[in-house]
Design a protein around this motif. Structure first.
Motif, mmCIF file in Angstrom:
data_model
loop_
_atom_site.group_PDB
_atom_site.id
_atom_site.type_symbol
_atom_site.label_atom_id
_atom_site.label_comp_id
_atom_site.label_asym_id
_atom_site.label_seq_id
_atom_site.Cartn_x
_atom_site.Cartn_y
_atom_site.Cartn_z
ATOM 1 N N ALA A 49 -32.743 -11.070 -24.281
ATOM 2 C CA ALA A 49 -32.869 -12.502 -23.958
ATOM 3 C C ALA A 49 -34.013 -13.133 -24.749
ATOM 4 C CB ALA A 49 -33.092 -12.676 -22.458
ATOM 5 N N LEU A 50 -35.133 -12.415 -24.838
ATOM 6 C CA LEU A 50 -36.279 -12.994 -25.552
ATOM 7 C C LEU A 50 -36.036 -13.019 -27.062
ATOM 8 C CD1 LEU A 50 -39.386 -11.734 -23.560
ATOM 9 C CD2 LEU A 50 -38.149 -13.889 -23.374
ATOM 10 N N THR A 51 -35.334 -12.004 -27.574
ATOM 11 C CA THR A 51 -34.992 -12.000 -29.003
ATOM 12 C C THR A 51 -34.075 -13.183 -29.309
ATOM 13 O OG1 THR A 51 -35.110 -9.597 -29.019
ATOM 14 C CG2 THR A 51 -33.992 -10.615 -30.884
ATOM 15 N N ASN A 52 -33.081 -13.355 -28.467
ATOM 16 C CA ASN A 52 -32.154 -14.475 -28.671
ATOM 17 C C ASN A 52 -32.864 -15.812 -28.542
ATOM 18 O OD1 ASN A 52 -29.841 -13.009 -29.292
ATOM 19 N ND2 ASN A 52 -29.283 -12.730 -27.157
ATOM 20 N N ARG A 53 -33.829 -15.881 -27.623
ATOM 21 C CA ARG A 53 -34.570 -17.145 -27.457
ATOM 22 C C ARG A 53 -35.410 -17.446 -28.702
ATOM 23 N NH1 ARG A 53 -38.419 -17.644 -22.426
ATOM 24 N NH2 ARG A 53 -36.491 -17.993 -21.297
ATOM 25 N N LYS A 54 -35.990 -16.392 -29.270
ATOM 26 C CA LYS A 54 -36.793 -16.581 -30.484
ATOM 27 C C LYS A 54 -35.891 -17.066 -31.625
ATOM 28 C CE LYS A 54 -41.036 -15.634 -31.419
ATOM 29 N NZ LYS A 54 -42.046 -16.537 -30.832
ATOM 30 N N LEU A 55 -34.708 -16.454 -31.711
ATOM 31 C CA LEU A 55 -33.771 -16.827 -32.780
ATOM 32 C C LEU A 55 -33.182 -18.218 -32.563
ATOM 33 C CD1 LEU A 55 -31.758 -13.471 -33.055
ATOM 34 C CD2 LEU A 55 -33.318 -14.383 -34.783
ATOM 35 N N ALA A 56 -32.981 -18.564 -31.289
ATOM 36 C CA ALA A 56 -32.313 -19.843 -30.972
ATOM 37 C C ALA A 56 -32.893 -20.409 -29.675
ATOM 38 C CB ALA A 56 -30.811 -19.624 -30.839
ATOM 39 N N PRO A 57 -34.001 -21.139 -29.768
ATOM 40 C CA PRO A 57 -34.663 -21.637 -28.545
ATOM 41 C C PRO A 57 -33.795 -22.611 -27.740
ATOM 42 C CG PRO A 57 -36.067 -21.914 -30.493
ATOM 43 C CD PRO A 57 -34.728 -21.490 -30.992
ATOM 44 N N ASP A 58 -32.775 -23.150 -28.365
ATOM 45 C CA ASP A 58 -31.900 -24.095 -27.654
ATOM 46 C C ASP A 58 -30.819 -23.398 -26.827
ATOM 47 O OD1 ASP A 58 -31.083 -23.203 -30.225
ATOM 48 O OD2 ASP A 58 -29.486 -24.717 -30.279
ATOM 49 N N ILE A 59 -30.761 -22.079 -26.907
ATOM 50 C CA ILE A 59 -29.721 -21.348 -26.161
ATOM 51 C C ILE A 59 -30.367 -20.564 -25.021
ATOM 52 C CG2 ILE A 59 -27.987 -19.508 -26.325
ATOM 53 C CD1 ILE A 59 -27.379 -20.543 -29.139
ATOM 54 N N GLU A 60 -29.860 -20.755 -23.806
ATOM 55 C CA GLU A 60 -30.424 -20.095 -22.630
ATOM 56 C C GLU A 60 -29.601 -18.865 -22.255
ATOM 57 O OE1 GLU A 60 -33.139 -20.409 -20.938
ATOM 58 O OE2 GLU A 60 -33.788 -22.237 -21.943
ATOM 59 N N THR A 61 -30.304 -17.844 -21.731
ATOM 60 C CA THR A 61 -29.590 -16.706 -21.152
ATOM 61 C C THR A 61 -29.657 -16.840 -19.636
ATOM 62 O OG1 THR A 61 -30.250 -15.292 -22.994
ATOM 63 C CG2 THR A 61 -29.473 -14.188 -21.013
ATOM 64 N N LEU A 62 -28.520 -16.707 -18.998
ATOM 65 C CA LEU A 62 -28.437 -16.839 -17.549
ATOM 66 C C LEU A 62 -27.970 -15.502 -16.964
ATOM 67 C CD1 LEU A 62 -28.468 -19.308 -15.439
ATOM 68 C CD2 LEU A 62 -25.998 -19.019 -15.507
ATOM 69 N N PHE A 63 -28.728 -14.976 -15.993
ATOM 70 C CA PHE A 63 -28.380 -13.678 -15.410
ATOM 71 C C PHE A 63 -27.674 -13.857 -14.078
ATOM 72 C CE2 PHE A 63 -31.848 -12.756 -18.293
ATOM 73 C CZ PHE A 63 -31.310 -11.678 -18.992
ATOM 74 N N LEU A 64 -26.590 -13.112 -13.910
ATOM 75 C CA LEU A 64 -25.872 -13.120 -12.641
ATOM 76 C C LEU A 64 -25.891 -11.698 -12.091
ATOM 77 C CD1 LEU A 64 -22.759 -15.260 -13.640
ATOM 78 C CD2 LEU A 64 -24.742 -16.000 -12.321
ATOM 79 N N MET A 65 -26.036 -11.590 -10.780
ATOM 80 C CA MET A 65 -26.053 -10.257 -10.174
ATOM 81 C C MET A 65 -24.658 -9.886 -9.695
ATOM 82 S SD MET A 65 -29.336 -9.516 -7.917
ATOM 83 C CE MET A 65 -30.464 -10.771 -8.457
ATOM 84 N N PRO A 66 -24.094 -8.805 -10.257
ATOM 85 C CA PRO A 66 -22.760 -8.405 -9.798
ATOM 86 C C PRO A 66 -22.824 -7.893 -8.361
ATOM 87 C CG PRO A 66 -23.433 -7.140 -11.755
ATOM 88 C CD PRO A 66 -24.617 -7.913 -11.287
ATOM 89 N N ASN A 67 -21.689 -7.854 -7.718
ATOM 90 C CA ASN A 67 -21.569 -7.242 -6.402
ATOM 91 C C ASN A 67 -22.166 -5.831 -6.448
ATOM 92 O OD1 ASN A 67 -20.362 -5.699 -4.245
ATOM 93 N ND2 ASN A 67 -18.857 -7.332 -4.033
ATOM 94 N N GLU A 68 -22.904 -5.454 -5.404
ATOM 95 C CA GLU A 68 -23.569 -4.140 -5.434
ATOM 96 C C GLU A 68 -22.559 -2.988 -5.534
ATOM 97 O OE1 GLU A 68 -23.811 -6.379 -3.083
ATOM 98 O OE2 GLU A 68 -23.536 -5.529 -1.073
#
Ligand code: COA
Length: 168
Positions: free
Chosen positions: A103-122
């Motif tokens: 996520a941080l690598t992608n943010r450095k490469l493209a600050p305009d793109i967000e990574t959103l985390f979702l938690m799958p069913n346990e």
């Protein structure tokens, strides 16, 4: 940027854990692109075309989801698609370090793109494609872990008709 999101991965093959993330993301976004990576650090069991076909069949019941192959940098693909959100599933604490790094690598490469985390069913937090491949190779029943198109593809690929692969 449009209001779609991208869920990228190797999907070798797609599992019920992935589908759980897809279902959650499809509730949040009007359109979700499932981006199947051509290049991966792992040696995939299935070819890119096969992974795309299995994923397409598996998400047939999700009208908001489209499946596409991609190559190169994920953020470049997202920009080309005019998509500003990358969805990732965070299964367990063990996922955190690699996801944080990506996520941080992608943010450095493209600050305009967000990574959103979702938690799958346990129930699916321990499922991974390599575990599923190993179970299949060793003749176990993969049905608790994968959708039917993945099970059938594993059966075809491994050329097996073993108890764990019995249909229905
Ligand atoms: N349910 C089940 N399994 C899951 C899961 C979930 N919700 N989330 C992850 N997994 C599993 C996968 O099955 C896979 O298992 P395996 O290693 O046993 O086969 C593992 O977790 C990781 O898979 P995935 O999430 O698909 O990530 P990946 O490492 O295969 O793919 C890419 C990561 C393709 C998104 C990343 O490498 C990428 O963006 N590549 C493009 C190049 C790039 O832009 N690089 C710079 C970015 S850092």
């Amino acid at each position: 940027m449009n209001r779609a999101a991208i869920y990228a991965g190797t999907f070798d093959p797609i599992t019920l854990g992935h589908l759980d993330v897809i279902e959650r993301a499809a509730r949040v976004f009007p359109r979700l692109i499932l981006a199947v990576a051509e290049r991966t650090t792992k040696v995939p069991l299935f070819s890119l075309d096969e992974r795309v076909a299995i994923a397409r069949e598996s998400v047939a019941g999700f009208p908001k989801v489209e499946v596409e192959p991609f190559d190169g940098l994920l953020v470049a693909y997202a920009r080309a698609k005019k998509v500003g959100v990358l969805v990732r599933g965070l299964r367990a604490f063990s996922d955190f370090e690699i996801e944080f790094q990506m996520a941080l690598t992608n943010r450095k490469l493209a600050p305009d793109i967000e990574t959103l985390f979702l938690m799958p069913n346990e129930d699916y937090s321990y499922v991974s494609s390599s575990t599923v491949r190993q179970i299949a190779e060793l003749g176990g029943d993969v049905r608790p872990f994968v959708p039917e198109p993945s099970r059938k593809a594993l059966e075809r690929k491994l050329g097996l008709a073993r108890p764990g692969f019995a249909a229905g």
